[in-house]
Design an enzyme around this catalytic site. Structure first.
Site, PDB file in Angstrom:
ATOM      1  CE  LYS A  21    -100.996   2.088  85.873  1.00 51.32           C
ATOM      2  NZ  LYS A  21    -101.516   2.358  87.095  1.00 51.32           N
TER       3      LYS A  21
HETATM    4  C1  LIG Z   1     -96.220   5.216  84.372  1.00 56.69           C
HETATM    5  C2  LIG Z   1     -96.740   4.580  85.586  1.00 56.69           C
HETATM    6  N1  LIG Z   1     -95.498   3.757  86.189  1.00 56.69           N
HETATM    7  C3  LIG Z   1     -95.485   3.092  87.341  1.00 56.69           C
HETATM    8  C4  LIG Z   1     -96.538   2.843  88.102  1.00 56.69           C
HETATM    9  C5  LIG Z   1     -96.720   2.078  89.455  1.00 56.69           C
HETATM   10  O1  LIG Z   1     -97.439   1.260  89.226  1.00 56.69           O
HETATM   11  P1  LIG Z   1     -98.089   0.360  90.738  1.00 56.69           P
HETATM   12  O2  LIG Z   1     -99.176   1.222  91.151  1.00 56.69           O
HETATM   13  O3  LIG Z   1     -98.680  -1.078  89.998  1.00 56.69           O
HETATM   14  O4  LIG Z   1     -97.093   0.165  91.444  1.00 56.69           O
HETATM   15  C6  LIG Z   1     -97.667   3.432  87.319  1.00 56.69           C
HETATM   16  C7  LIG Z   1     -98.950   3.388  88.262  1.00 56.69           C
HETATM   17  O5  LIG Z   1     -99.817   4.221  88.259  1.00 56.69           O
HETATM   18  C8  LIG Z   1     -97.727   4.385  86.331  1.00 56.69           C
HETATM   19  O6  LIG Z   1     -98.813   4.821  86.046  1.00 56.69           O
END
Ligand SMILES: Cc1ncc(COP(=O)(O)O)c(C=O)c1O
Length: 421
Positions: free
Chosen positions: A199
């Site tokens: 991210k």
């Molecule tokens: C749009 C979106 N929402 C939620 C997530 C979930 O994040 P995490 O991997 O930190 O749980 C991601 C991660 O790839 C994402 O791209």
């Protein structure tokens, strides 16, 4: 057991410093006698005011929100948002058909019904399809700002207001993006962020929940730490109705908080470099009429993590990607419907086939649910599949200078001219 110098040296090793540097660092560290750090965010010598706390303050300030709660992932942030907004059995939640699967899976995990909606040419949630999919059971909209691009927030917020719905902004991929002068994540009721490795800002794993509403913040806090360490006196009786209920443990550690702080501090400059890099290519593009750029609902607010174009159809998009690749520009896509990708709804078999954690089939069989289940299937959002099938995605690098921008734009222009004449 205390975490002292050896643990810090393991971190330094993780960063890849040479043995020589590590020996010198160890010598310097050994020359000072400091107490070991406290890596738990709540209580201890910092009295809860350590790195995670500071990261939360910085994060809220960067978003312009009243509250920010650090959690251990973006998925945890989304789940906390569902709890904060009291989404549960009997509710429907509208989610876009293009997003990482977590945005939809947390709806099922919170025992509500996910209603999958189309995206539009911004590759984000299509407000018109949201309107079509609202039923008396609809409680919330999860709008996702994919690949740094703000969604059509004016329309989505207007629909939410008209129908009395709450809005969760999944800003996992768009920390630093804005819409109409407001930071994405601060526009809806609750904003959710991921700090995983991929991210805009990261702490290996991690996430944040933001809101302006004290009650929602309290509920998210309660869910994220069922041990109630976040309360001034964790063992005290409920201070306010709705404060205590059984939750989980999504606490962020001081290790992640420290890294998150540095990343939050560096974010504005990083986004500035991404914006300049994307602009240096975008301004030079001369695409034929059969091609178009992904629409920017707010051009100034695009965090610019990706440059996305559309070809006229999937076959031409494949040819365009090949021609760009031959000129040294890698463009990815979702040209084939058969390549599995958990960012596209047609592979969400967990939902399409209503897979559930226990045999009772909750929430799809929930007696509190009085609606009609969506007609789940891999073709249920054809516009989404069409748009993604002919889209070309180029990841923007902060290192692109003007010369690199010109090289990439020239390659794209030549490739487009070759394929489309
Ligand atoms: C749009 C979106 N929402 C939620 C997530 C979930 O994040 P995490 O991997 O930190 O749980 C991601 C991660 O790839 C994402 O791209």
């Amino acid at each position: 057991m205390q975490a002292g110098r050896e643990e810090l040296m393991e971190l330094i090793d993780l960063w890849g410093y040479s043995q020589d540097a590590q020996t010198k660092i160890m010598e310097i560290l050994a020359s000072e006698d400091v107490p070991p750090p406290h890596l738990f965010r709540y209580y201890g010598p910092t009295d809860g005011k350590g790195k995670v706390y500071e990261a939360e303050q910085m994060f809220a300030e960067s978003l312009g929100t009243e509250y920010a709660l650090a959690v251990n992932s973006g998925t945890s942030a989304l789940m906390s948002a569902m709890v904060a907004l009291e989404v549960g059995p009997g509710d429907e939640v509208i989610v876009p058909g293009y997003t990482f699967f977590a945005s939809a899976s947390i709806v099922v995990a919170s025992r509500a019904i996910p209603v999958i909606a189309e995206i539009n040419d911004s590759l984000n949630l299509d407000p018109e399809d949201v309107r079509r999919k609202i039923t008396p059971q609809t409680k919330a909209i999860v709008v996702v700002h994919m690949k740094g691009m703000p969604a059509d927030m004016d329309e989505i917020m207007a629909i939410a207001e008209e129908f009395g719905l709450v809005v969760v902004e999944d800003t996992a991929q768009a920390y630093g993006a804005s819409f109409g002068g407001k930071m994405c994540g601060s526009i809806g009721d609750v904003g959710c962020f991921s700090f995983d490795f991929y991210k805009n800002a990261q702490s290996g794993e991690g996430g944040f929940v933001v809101t302006d509403d004290e009650f929602q913040y309290m509920r998210a806090s309660s869910w994220h730490d069922t041990a109630a360490c976040w309360r001034p006196n964790r063992y005290e009786k409920e201070r306010r109705e709705g404060e205590l209920f059984c939750g989980e443990n999504y606490r962020m550690s001081e290790l992640q908080g420290a890294v998150a702080m540095a990343q939050i501090r560096k974010l504005p400059a990083y986004i500035g470099r991404l914006k300049a890099a994307k602009k240096s290519v975008r301004d030079r593009l001369e695409l034929p009429a059969a091609m178009s750029l992904r629409r920017q609902p707010d051009p100034d607010g695009d965090a610019s993590t990706a440059l996305v174009m559309f070809g006229p159809d999937a076959d031409t998009a494949v040819a365009l990607a090949k021609a760009m690749g031959e000129r040294g520009v890698g463009a990815g896509g979702r040209f084939s419907k058969d390549v599995r990708d958990w960012h596209v709804f047609n592979f969400w078999e967990h939902i399409l086939e209503q897979k559930t954690v226990t045999a009772e089939g909750c929430p799809f069989t929930c007696p509190y649910y009085e609606g009609t289940l969506p007609d789940y299937g891999p073709e249920m959002c054809p516009n989404t599949l069409d748009l993604l099938g002919r889209s070309l995605h180029i990841g923007v690098a902060e290192t692109w200078d003007d010369a690199e921008g010109e090289r990439i734009a020239t390659a794209i222009n030549e490739a487009a001219a070759e394929v489309l004449g």
